[in-house]
Design a protein around this motif. Sequence first.
Motif, PDB file in Angstrom:
ATOM      1  N   ILE A   6       0.855  -1.180   0.000  1.00 35.65           N
ATOM      2  CA  ILE A   6       0.000   0.000   0.000  1.00 35.65           C
ATOM      3  C   ILE A   6       0.896   1.237   0.000  1.00 35.65           C
ATOM      4  N   HIS A   7       0.850   1.969  -1.111  1.00 34.27           N
ATOM      5  CA  HIS A   7       1.740   3.118  -1.268  1.00 34.27           C
ATOM      6  C   HIS A   7       1.112   4.414  -0.778  1.00 34.27           C
ATOM      7  N   ALA A  45      -1.921  -1.077  11.305  1.00 33.36           N
ATOM      8  CA  ALA A  45      -1.566  -2.436  10.904  1.00 33.36           C
ATOM      9  C   ALA A  45      -2.129  -2.780   9.527  1.00 33.36           C
ATOM     10  N   MET A  46      -3.338  -2.320   9.252  1.00 35.99           N
ATOM     11  CA  MET A  46      -3.971  -2.641   7.977  1.00 35.99           C
ATOM     12  C   MET A  46      -3.236  -2.014   6.794  1.00 35.99           C
ATOM     13  N   VAL A  47      -2.630  -0.859   7.002  1.00 35.28           N
ATOM     14  CA  VAL A  47      -1.944  -0.175   5.886  1.00 35.28           C
ATOM     15  C   VAL A  47      -0.420  -0.265   6.010  1.00 35.28           C
ATOM     16  N   ASN A  48       0.053  -1.074   6.956  1.00 44.78           N
ATOM     17  CA  ASN A  48       1.491  -1.258   7.156  1.00 44.78           C
ATOM     18  C   ASN A  48       2.223   0.048   7.440  1.00 44.78           C
ATOM     19  N   ARG A  49       1.621   0.869   8.283  1.00 38.74           N
ATOM     20  CA  ARG A  49       2.267   2.102   8.724  1.00 38.74           C
ATOM     21  C   ARG A  49       2.363   2.083  10.239  1.00 38.74           C
ATOM     22  N   LYS A  50       3.263   2.891  10.755  1.00 37.67           N
ATOM     23  CA  LYS A  50       3.392   2.959  12.212  1.00 37.67           C
ATOM     24  C   LYS A  50       2.604   4.113  12.809  1.00 37.67           C
ATOM     25  N   LYS A  51       2.485   5.197  12.057  1.00 40.52           N
ATOM     26  CA  LYS A  51       1.911   6.398  12.673  1.00 40.52           C
ATOM     27  C   LYS A  51       0.908   7.112  11.779  1.00 40.52           C
ATOM     28  N   LEU A  52       0.239   6.387  10.881  1.00 39.08           N
ATOM     29  CA  LEU A  52      -0.783   7.051  10.071  1.00 39.08           C
ATOM     30  C   LEU A  52      -1.902   7.534  10.975  1.00 39.08           C
ATOM     31  N   ALA A  53      -2.433   6.617  11.758  1.00 42.17           N
ATOM     32  CA  ALA A  53      -3.429   6.989  12.774  1.00 42.17           C
ATOM     33  C   ALA A  53      -2.703   7.067  14.103  1.00 42.17           C
ATOM     34  N   ARG A  54      -2.860   8.166  14.785  1.00 43.86           N
ATOM     35  CA  ARG A  54      -2.128   8.371  16.025  1.00 43.86           C
ATOM     36  C   ARG A  54      -2.816   7.693  17.189  1.00 43.86           C
ATOM     37  N   PHE A  68      -9.655   8.315   5.993  1.00 44.22           N
ATOM     38  CA  PHE A  68      -8.336   7.874   5.548  1.00 44.22           C
ATOM     39  C   PHE A  68      -8.462   7.328   4.127  1.00 44.22           C
ATOM     40  N   ASN A  69      -7.852   8.007   3.172  1.00 44.00           N
ATOM     41  CA  ASN A  69      -7.872   7.565   1.779  1.00 44.00           C
ATOM     42  C   ASN A  69      -6.834   6.457   1.600  1.00 44.00           C
ATOM     43  N   ILE A  70      -7.289   5.296   1.147  1.00 41.40           N
ATOM     44  CA  ILE A  70      -6.398   4.154   0.937  1.00 41.40           C
ATOM     45  C   ILE A  70      -6.273   3.894  -0.566  1.00 41.40           C
ATOM     46  N   PHE A 177      -8.097 -10.557  15.449  1.00 36.91           N
ATOM     47  CA  PHE A 177      -7.102  -9.654  14.874  1.00 36.91           C
ATOM     48  C   PHE A 177      -6.084  -9.276  15.929  1.00 36.91           C
ATOM     49  N   SER A 178      -4.845  -9.127  15.497  1.00 34.35           N
ATOM     50  CA  SER A 178      -3.795  -8.616  16.372  1.00 34.35           C
ATOM     51  C   SER A 178      -2.969  -7.591  15.613  1.00 34.35           C
ATOM     52  N   ALA A 179      -2.928  -6.382  16.130  1.00 28.20           N
ATOM     53  CA  ALA A 179      -2.077  -5.357  15.523  1.00 28.20           C
ATOM     54  C   ALA A 179      -0.607  -5.673  15.760  1.00 28.20           C
TER      55      ALA A 179
END
Length: 201
Positions: A6-7, A45-54, A68-70, A177-179
């Motif tokens: 996911i870019h 976790a769903m978008v493979n980011r660490k800090k997209l959602a704080r 959040f636009n994916i 689910f597990s983050a």
Amino acid sequence: MDINKIHYAEITISAVSPKQYPDDGLPEVALAGRSNVGKSSFINAMVNRKKLARTSGKPGKTRTLNYFNIENELFFVDVPGYGYAKVSNAEQEKWGEMMNVYFSSRDELSLSILLVDLRHHPTELDVQMYDFLKYYNLPVLVVATKADKIKKSKRNKHINQVIQTLELATEDKVMVFSAETREGRDEVWNEILASTRNDSI
């Protein structure tokens, strides 16, 4: 969409009324749950980011519908968490009205995800939220978070207590689910894509 690459994933709009909703027609997946259930960790976790959602040490921080636009293919819509005692009754009523308008009128809404904590029985507020979504005949996927905290030998017991407490409709599913470990990520994505464009991974 390649869920492993996911870019583009960005928060693009924080809305409080229909005039602020995006008008590009992308399907929307609403994320509902208690303030401390781990919605931000779920999104990251769903978008493979660490800090997209704080993630916040102060539950109840989300006070708008956060879009959040994916990959310009769909939106995650993070709705205000519930069950946080320090939020005033007036503020809770304002949130309730905002969510009522959104869930009752948004044609782009393809799926509602209700996040609950697998470790515990769903709360009375979880039950109310599920009933609220079903009142509007919305498809609901229940995602039971923090699955890494439960031994696999005890999973079925905890899943069954979610099903029984919510009185889950036969057409709705519960997924663990597990983050932390990303367990369940692919399966949840499969449900999301199936609901938004009859696709699968």
